[in-house]
Design a protein around this motif. Structure first.
Motif, short mmCIF file in Angstrom:
data_model
loop_
_atom_site.label_atom_id
_atom_site.label_comp_id
_atom_site.label_asym_id
_atom_site.label_seq_id
_atom_site.Cartn_x
_atom_site.Cartn_y
_atom_site.Cartn_z
N ALA A 1 0.84 -1.21 0.00
CA ALA A 1 0.00 0.00 0.00
C ALA A 1 0.87 1.25 0.00
O ALA A 1 0.61 2.21 -0.72
CB ALA A 1 -0.93 0.00 1.22
N GLY A 2 1.94 1.22 0.81
CA GLY A 2 2.85 2.37 0.86
C GLY A 2 3.48 2.64 -0.50
O GLY A 2 3.56 3.78 -0.94
N GLY A 3 3.90 1.56 -1.17
CA GLY A 3 4.51 1.72 -2.49
C GLY A 3 3.53 2.34 -3.47
O GLY A 3 3.87 3.27 -4.22
N ILE A 4 2.28 1.84 -3.46
CA ILE A 4 1.27 2.41 -4.35
C ILE A 4 0.99 3.85 -3.95
O ILE A 4 0.77 4.71 -4.82
CB ILE A 4 0.01 1.53 -4.32
N GLY A 5 1.01 4.13 -2.65
CA GLY A 5 0.83 5.50 -2.19
C GLY A 5 1.90 6.43 -2.75
O GLY A 5 1.61 7.54 -3.20
N PHE A 6 3.15 5.95 -2.74
CA PHE A 6 4.23 6.75 -3.34
C PHE A 6 3.91 7.06 -4.80
O PHE A 6 4.04 8.20 -5.25
CB PHE A 6 5.56 5.98 -3.28
N LEU A 7 3.48 6.01 -5.53
CA LEU A 7 3.18 6.20 -6.95
C LEU A 7 2.04 7.21 -7.15
O LEU A 7 2.09 8.04 -8.05
CB LEU A 7 2.82 4.86 -7.60
N ILE A 8 1.01 7.11 -6.30
CA ILE A 8 -0.13 8.02 -6.45
C ILE A 8 0.27 9.43 -6.01
O ILE A 8 -0.26 10.43 -6.51
CB ILE A 8 -1.33 7.48 -5.65
N GLY A 9 1.21 9.50 -5.09
CA GLY A 9 1.67 10.81 -4.64
C GLY A 9 2.27 11.65 -5.76
O GLY A 9 2.23 12.88 -5.70
N VAL A 10 2.80 10.98 -6.79
CA VAL A 10 3.44 11.74 -7.87
C VAL A 10 2.43 12.56 -8.68
O VAL A 10 2.56 13.78 -8.78
CB VAL A 10 4.27 10.80 -8.78
N PRO A 11 1.38 11.93 -9.26
CA PRO A 11 0.39 12.77 -9.94
C PRO A 11 -0.33 13.71 -8.99
O PRO A 11 -0.76 14.80 -9.40
CB PRO A 11 -0.59 11.76 -10.57
N ALA A 12 -0.47 13.32 -7.71
CA ALA A 12 -1.18 14.17 -6.76
C ALA A 12 -0.48 15.50 -6.56
O ALA A 12 -1.09 16.47 -6.09
CB ALA A 12 -1.32 13.45 -5.41
N LEU A 13 0.80 15.56 -6.92
CA LEU A 13 1.54 16.82 -6.78
C LEU A 13 0.89 17.95 -7.58
O LEU A 13 0.98 19.11 -7.19
CB LEU A 13 2.97 16.64 -7.30
N ARG A 14 0.26 17.57 -8.71
CA ARG A 14 -0.30 18.60 -9.58
C ARG A 14 -1.59 19.18 -9.00
O ARG A 14 -2.03 20.25 -9.42
CB ARG A 14 -0.63 18.01 -10.97
N LEU A 15 -2.23 18.45 -8.09
CA LEU A 15 -3.57 18.84 -7.65
C LEU A 15 -3.55 19.36 -6.22
O LEU A 15 -2.75 18.93 -5.41
CB LEU A 15 -4.52 17.65 -7.74
#
Lengths: 304, 391
Positions: free
Chosen positions: B108-122
């Motif tokens: 879950a943490g790894g996927i969270g890291f991945l989702i954190g990248v696009p979330a930077l834009r929002l």
């Protein structure tokens, strides 16, 4: 090809409803930066009130009456529930709207029961030989479209245009925009900021009530009926840009149509109808990554 | 602005939490003799385990939303990832439970890291709705790809959930029931995560989170890499969600797509706002409140003449949310801090204005002589205490 147009037309109809509720959401967001999670339940409650009025009255007697009741409810909620948390962090106000969500939903279930009820579409009107609304379907060449779907689209566009004119050209609309942009300066200019917020909620509740009245014939009248619609309306508002009424309607249409097309034209084994929601949401996220404040949204400028 | 007393230290927080959970357990345990008036049975023990599990999610979400300022309505997805990882590894592969919880957290943490990248834009509501999309999609994805997830029927973990080991009986002379063993297990995990969270928020990383929340530009000027720390916050937060999911699988013993719908995400956000944003203690208080408050009407109805009709219990919950937000804008933790500082009577407004004036006079006497911000009666409990900060 006929199937394609059929999917597009029904998509436009459901998309218009999303757009209408998204309009209501945008109205509140513009003035207070709050996502109103109770918007759908407010619409649901007024639709139940409409149903009760219809037990003894005509549709076109009920319609204006319900709009007035909705406006009153919106103003009441702003004065009594939102006003005490005005100025609190936005998340707090969002939690308050979630609390209202629970209350309104529960009250509707308690008062009217959870059994789905049928709700009539607006009855037929004839103006100078041209037929509006009512039952049946209209042949428009490549496909047919039901009169009710047309009604929804016309209402959505009409309300969008009316709101545009209202905000652009009337003194009250200008005052409300001023309040949204800079409450302090507006107050100094003699605008009654609190009253503007009340009007904003009343207006939003009215628009939401229209959305409820128009979608109830498509999905039976019942307490949880607006939950799915609300989520799509949020997505529509965000896609179009949270401060843009035009964006709300356009966003709703895009979501309605793309949802239908994804459901029909993607491979059934690993996507298809079961995944149309997921794919639609993915499309929205991709659009947001390109335009982080939606298609029509203004980029937030912040003074440092 | 001045502090009348230091904010509760982390030791106090840990003490309060442990005391709370032990007090919760005792009346409901079967250790008490038969016929003892406070024996309520295993349901309350299960509820205690749920509080522990919710507290873990709330801690993680608070790191992301409270400390770092990124709103997520998608945390049910991370809990689902943790829960399903644990369930699949335990049932289909027979792994021991504790490894599955850790692996669930890491995935879950790894996927969270991945989702954190696009979330930077929002930011703000755009991020909230985009992550809400994640929560909405989760049940659909779990149902669709049923080769791995067993589809709509879910996974029954119950047979694999560990029973109370013998050493507990050997050491303490108490034979715990399975529910109680799981309760202490969940409590142990929650405490571990609590201590970890306390250390994170008071470390360099935690201070970077807060700096970014308060002003990204100022943080950048101080040499903090904004994108890096925002992604780290997302990853840590998702890791907490995954650990909570693994705990959920042990506590409930069953995972299904509908266990992780979007309403769960909304409830998580409610938990941290009601508990107190940017507060470790608030995460625990919020979790308790959210599990217990919906049941209060039922509990109150034992008293004749009191209590609401059952069908209005959800309205009661909604009203409770609104009242907390109106009267405790910094959540239950803010209320707790005020109680510690000025005493319950003052908070409840029980004291007369005269007593209030006397109190503020006494407080003024204690204050250092030169404090220009001092304006007199009643001003300090407004200005000094409730600010959400780091603790």
């Amino acid at each position: 090809m006929e199937e394609f147009w059929q999917q597009v037309v029904t998509g436009i109809a459901t998309g218009s409803v999303y757009g209408l509720l998204a309009l209501a959401i945008v109205l509140i967001y513009r003035s207070t930066s709050v996502l109103n999670f109770a918007q759908g339940e407010m619409a649901m409650l007024t639709t139940f009130v409409a149903w009760s009025i219809l037990q003894w009255g005509e549709y076109w007697v009920m319609f204006p009456l319900v709009l007035v009741i909705a406006a009153g409810m919106g103003a009441f909620i702003e004065r009594v529930i939102i006003r005490p948390v005005e100025g609190a962090p936005v998340l707090n106000i969002i939690i308050v709207t979630l609390g209202m969500f629970a209350i309104l939903n529960n009250v509707a279930t308690w008062r009217w029961g959870g059994i789905p009820k049928g709700f009539p579409a607006p009855p037929e009107i004839e103006v100078t030989g041209i037929r509006f609304m009512g039952e049946g379907a209209l042949d428009i060449g490549p496909t047919v479209v039901s009169y009710h779907d047309l009604t929804i689209l016309v209402f959505a566009v009409a309300i969008m245009v009316a709101l545009y004119v209202f905000f652009q050209y009337t003194p009250l609309g200008l005052a409300m925009r001023a309040t949204a942009q800079n409450p302090v300066a507006s107050r100094l200019m003699g605008i009654r900021v609190g009253r503007m917020l009340t009007v904003g909620w009343a207006l939003s509740a009215t628009v939401g009530a229209v959305a409820g009245l128009l979608i109830a014939p498509l999905i039976l009248l019942q307490p949880p009926m607006m939950m799915g619609v609300l989520l799509f309306a949020f997505a529509a508002a965000v896609l179009g840009g949270l401060d843009s009424p035009v964006g709300a309607v356009v966003g709703g249409l895009i979501i309605g149509v793309s949802e239908n097309l994804v459901g029909t034209y993607t491979p059934k084994e690993w996507l298809g109808p079961d995944m149309k929601l997921t794919v639609t949401l993915l499309i929205i996220v991709v659009v947001l990554l390109i335009r982080p404040t939606g298609i029509f949204g203004r980029r937030a400028m912040r003074r440092v | 602005m001045r502090r009348l007393s230091p904010p509760p230290t982390s030791k106090l927080v840990i003490f309060v939490v442990i005391a709370f959970f032990l007090l919760w357990w005792v009346p409901f345990s079967h250790v008490l003799p038969e016929g003892f008036p406070l024996r309520f049975g295993t349901y309350r023990t299960f509820q205690g385990s749920m509080i522990a599990m919710w507290a873990i999610v709330a801690l993680g979400l608070n790191i992301l939303t409270g400390y770092n300022g990124q709103i997520s309505l998608g945390h049910s997805a991370f809990v689902a990832i943790g829960g399903y990882t644990a369930a699949i590894l335990m049932v289909d592969y027979g792994w021991p439970f504790w490894t599955t919880i850790i692996i669930g957290g890491l995935i879950a943490g790894g996927i969270g890291f991945l989702i954190g990248v696009p979330a930077l834009r929002l930011t703000g509501p755009y991020l909230a709705i985009a992550t809400l999309g994640l929560a909405l999609a989760t049940p659909q994805i779990l149902k669709k790809y049923d080769g791995l997830t067993h589809g709509t029927q879910g996974i029954n973990v119950r047979p694999e959930v560990p029973a109370s080991p013998d050493f507990i009986e050997d050491w303490f002379g108490i034979k715990l029931s399975n529910d109680e063993w799981i309760y202490f297990l969940a409590l142990f995990i929650a405490l571990l995560m609590l201590v970890l969270a306390l250390n994170i928020v008071r470390s360099r990383v935690g201070r970077a989170f807060v700096a970014i929340r308060d002003s990204e530009i100022a943080a950048q000027a101080m040499g903090i890499s904004v994108p890096r720390y925002k992604i780290i916050a997302f990853g840590i937060s998702a890791f907490y969600g995954g650990i909570a999911g693994g705990t959920y699988a042990q506590v409930v013993g069953y995972v299904s797509p509908e266990s992780f719908n979007f309403l769960l995400s909304i409830n998580f956000l409610t938990t941290i706002v009601v508990g107190g944003l940017a507060s470790i203690l608030g995460s625990v208080l919020g979790a308790t409140g959210l599990i217990v408050v919906p049941e209060l009407p039922g509990i109150v109805s034992f008293i004749p003449g009191a209590g609401l009709p059952d069908e209005l219990s959800w309205a009661f919950y909604g009203a409770a949310l609104i009242l907390v937000m109106i009267f405790a804008p910094y959540g239950l933790a803010g209320l707790f801090h005020r109680l510690v500082r000025v005493g319950p009577a003052r908070v409840a407004g029980v004291l007369t204005p005269v007593q209030g004036a006397w109190l503020s006079w006494r407080e003024r006497r204690r204050a250092p002589p030169a404090s220009p911000g001092q304006t007199g009666a009643g001003s300090e409990d407004r200005s000094s205490g409730d600010q959400p900060g780091t603790e």
